[in-house]
Enzyme design. Structure first.
Site, PDB file in Angstrom:
ATOM      1  N   HIS A   1       0.827  -1.211   0.000  1.00 25.89           N
ATOM      2  CA  HIS A   1       0.000   0.000   0.000  1.00 25.89           C
ATOM      3  C   HIS A   1       0.862   1.262   0.000  1.00 25.89           C
ATOM      4  O   HIS A   1       0.389   2.339   0.346  1.00 25.89           O
ATOM      5  CB  HIS A   1      -0.963   0.006   1.189  1.00 25.89           C
ATOM      6  CG  HIS A   1      -2.067  -1.013   1.053  1.00 25.89           C
ATOM      7  ND1 HIS A   1      -2.883  -1.403   2.078  1.00 25.89           N
ATOM      8  CD2 HIS A   1      -2.485  -1.724  -0.023  1.00 25.89           C
ATOM      9  CE1 HIS A   1      -3.755  -2.312   1.655  1.00 25.89           C
ATOM     10  NE2 HIS A   1      -3.519  -2.538   0.383  1.00 25.89           N
TER      11      HIS A   1
ATOM     12  N   ASN B   1      -3.670 -12.565  15.459  1.00 26.50           N
ATOM     13  CA  ASN B   1      -4.507 -11.362  15.403  1.00 26.50           C
ATOM     14  C   ASN B   1      -5.394 -11.335  16.638  1.00 26.50           C
ATOM     15  O   ASN B   1      -5.922 -12.369  17.034  1.00 26.50           O
ATOM     16  CB  ASN B   1      -5.380 -11.376  14.135  1.00 26.50           C
ATOM     17  CG  ASN B   1      -5.876  -9.991  13.776  1.00 26.50           C
ATOM     18  OD1 ASN B   1      -5.077  -9.103  13.499  1.00 26.50           O
ATOM     19  ND2 ASN B   1      -7.189  -9.797  13.787  1.00 26.50           N
TER      20      ASN B   1
END
Ligand code: NAD
Ligand code: ZN
Length: 248
Positions: free
Chosen positions: A122, A216
């Site tokens: 990104h 996570n």
């Protein structure tokens, strides 16, 4: 499986795999003080919708407002320091247990921690470029103009509006994503760290891994198909995995 058993299993998977990649998201940097998008309560999503403000059309329609809304949030990343999770991934690469890191983050913390093979799918905050003539500048060139009241910041050569080298919503993904996708074709083990796995096309990458481990804090859409899932903080988990590897 309890926590210690999961740590041991991850250490063993890492030791056995000949080609391991990490896929990281905003969650790996929250312990460095950078808010993620989707954590309940603290995520940026609870304050505004990035899909509306961080878009190419918003930048083109009204670049001054785009910078007023977004720049402060991005420039704050530049003071952040890598945390134990970034450091552990750099160490795993040094020890040849990790081939490289595919990151959705633009904060540059993997490189700051010493990781060498990093695909920043990104983009990043090191440079910016002119939307008209494409001339590249260090990010500070844009930030200094903004801070001294020139908004939108402009190109020295042609006067075009400058934009950051980050991938905005509506932007195609760049060269790094292409290389990361290629690296994934030989990936034996993918370790996801701190990503909700909801932003496409990156969220489709786990499909290409033969084995999948997810670290996570909260569940992800990939948990059911993963070989191992650890819902704990990334810094602690990766520190514990390094310690477990030493005992193998
Ligand atoms: P996300 O915000 O959608 O998800 C982050 C996930 O990390 C959440 O599920 C959360 O539970 C988890 N998490 C938070 N802290 C954690 C911790 N200490 N240990 C383990 N897990 C933790 O992030 P995403 O999947 O990366 O997608 C968001 C998009 O936002 C990405 O495209 C990214 O480019 C961008 N973004 C980047 C930054 C950055 O550069 N640091 C910050 C915010 C957003
Ligand atoms: Zn220009």
């Amino acid at each position: 499986m309890n926590y210690d058993e999961k740590i041991d299993l991850l250490a063993k998977l890492l030791k056995k795999s000949a080609h391991t990649l990490a896929l990281t998201g905003a969650g790996i940097s929250t312990e460095s003080g950078i808010p993620d998008f989707r954590s309940p309560g603290t995520g940026l999503w609870t304050k505004f919708d990035p899909v509306k403000v961080a878009t190419v059309s918003a930048l083109k329609r009204d670049p001054a407002t785009f910078y007023t809304i977004n720049l402060d949030r991005w420039t704050r990343y530049s003071g952040a320091r890598p945390n134990a999770a970034h450091q552990a991934l750099a160490r795993l690469e040094q020890e040849r247990l990790l081939y490289g890191v595919i990151t959705q983050n633009i904060d540059g913390l993997h490189r700051k921690a010493g990781s060498k093979t990093v695909w920043e799918v990104h983009g990043h905050l090191r440079t910016c470029h002119c939307m008209d003539c494409k001339k590249s500048y260090p990010l500070d060139f844009l930030v200094d103009q903004f801070n001294s009241g020139t908004n939108p910041p402009r190109c020295q050569k042609c006067g075009g509006v400058l934009r950051l080298d980050v991938v905005l919503f509506e932007d195609p993904l760049g060269e790094d994503f292409f290389h990361a996708t290629q690296a994934m074709t030989s990936c034996q083990l993918l370790v996801v760290v701190g990503s909700s796995l909801q932003v496409y096309p990156v969220a489709a990458l786990p499909e290409r891994a033969r084995q999948l481990a997810i670290i996570n804090k909260e569940p992800t859409p990939w948990d059911e198909r993963a070989d191992l899932v650890i819902h704990e903080k990334a810094g602690q988990v990766l520190t514990d995995v390094l310690a477990a590897l030493e005992k193998l």
